[in-house]
Design a protein around this motif. Structure first.
Motif: not given
Length: 261
Positions: A47-68
């Motif tokens: 990305c042009a500005h990686p300092e303004n990017c953040a990585v947040l892994p998630l799995d859409l199939a694990q719906t019980d984790t998505l609120s967190d």
């Protein structure tokens, strides 16, 4: 000055990665999500500005984790302005041959995962009286085509859900943009599930000759910025929308003869 924050699912490749790079280039803060953390980090660094990017892994199939995951996402930059629902899986198999558990998997990821994430984020948008959902549907979210029965169904379902949500939250200044790409040159067909749930592992000819992910991302950027309700992206395949709408009988005959896969 506080930057506008966009959260993108399915950001590790294809349309999601190209859109992340486009928004970063335009000065937005970007949260990148998918199951593939290593690939997300690669997109971040590109990305042009990686300092303004953040990585947040998630799995859409694990719906019980998505609120967190929503709580974590908000904490990264303090707020979220745009949720770009781009994560999902495609399909290449005949309805009669597709195992029911494969149908369920497609619906779980494409529809229920997206809806669970939406429900968890809505209170944040409502409290701020501001927010936007961008949703990657598909042209087959409107027309349907062979070998994509449940994929098409999942995208049709998203249209019904988000059209309703748009009306319900109009007074909360929450906007919805349905994005319907046609043939875009990505690995979507390579990763598509077949009748038994295995990946297709090959690129469709139409996909290989489709619009670049970068051009698609440019159009997505413009549509989200203008808060359009629905857009169609692609080449001549976009005409299928209008054929279906105005001459459905003729369109059905064309679809049968085309044998699109």
């Amino acid at each position: 000055m506080t930057k506008t924050v966009i959260w993108i699912t399915g950001a590790s490749s294809g349309i999601g990665a190209a859109t992340a790079k486009k928004f970063s280039k335009e000065g937005y803060s970007v949260i990148l999500s998918s199951r593939k953390e290593d690939e997300l980090n690669q997109v971040k660094e590109a990305c042009a500005h990686p300092e303004n990017c953040a990585v947040l892994p998630l799995d859409l199939a694990q719906t019980d984790t998505l609120s967190d995951k929503v709580k974590q996402a908000i904490s990264l930059f303090g707020h979220i302005d745009i949720m770009f629902h781009n994560g999902g899986i495609s399909q290449r198999s005949l309805a009669i041959e597709t195992q029911l558990e494969v149908d369920r998997k497609i619906m779980e990821v494409n529809f229920f995962g997206t809806i669970a994430l939406t429900k968890a984020l809505l209170p944040h948008f409502k409290s701020r009286k501001s927010g936007q959902f961008g949703i990657t549907s598909s042209l087959v979210g409107i027309i349907g085509s062979p070998y994509r029965s449940t994929y098409a169904a999942s995208k049709h379902a998203l249209h019904g859900y988000f059209d309703s949500l748009r009306a319900e939250h109009h007074e909360d200044n929450i906007h919805v943009t349905m994005i319907c790409p046609g043939f875009i040159k990505t690995n979507v067909s390579v990763n598509a599930v077949t009748a038994d749930g295995k990946s297709l592992n090959e690129m469709d000819d139409a996909q290989a000759n489709g619009m670049s992910a970068e051009e698609c991302a440019n159009q997505i950027f413009k549509s989200l910025k203008k808060k359009k309700e629905e857009i169609y992206i692609g080449g001549k395949e976009v005409m299928a929308i209008y054929l279906k709408r105005f001459v459905p009988g003729i369109f059905s005959k064309i679809l049968v003869k085309a044998k699109v896969r």
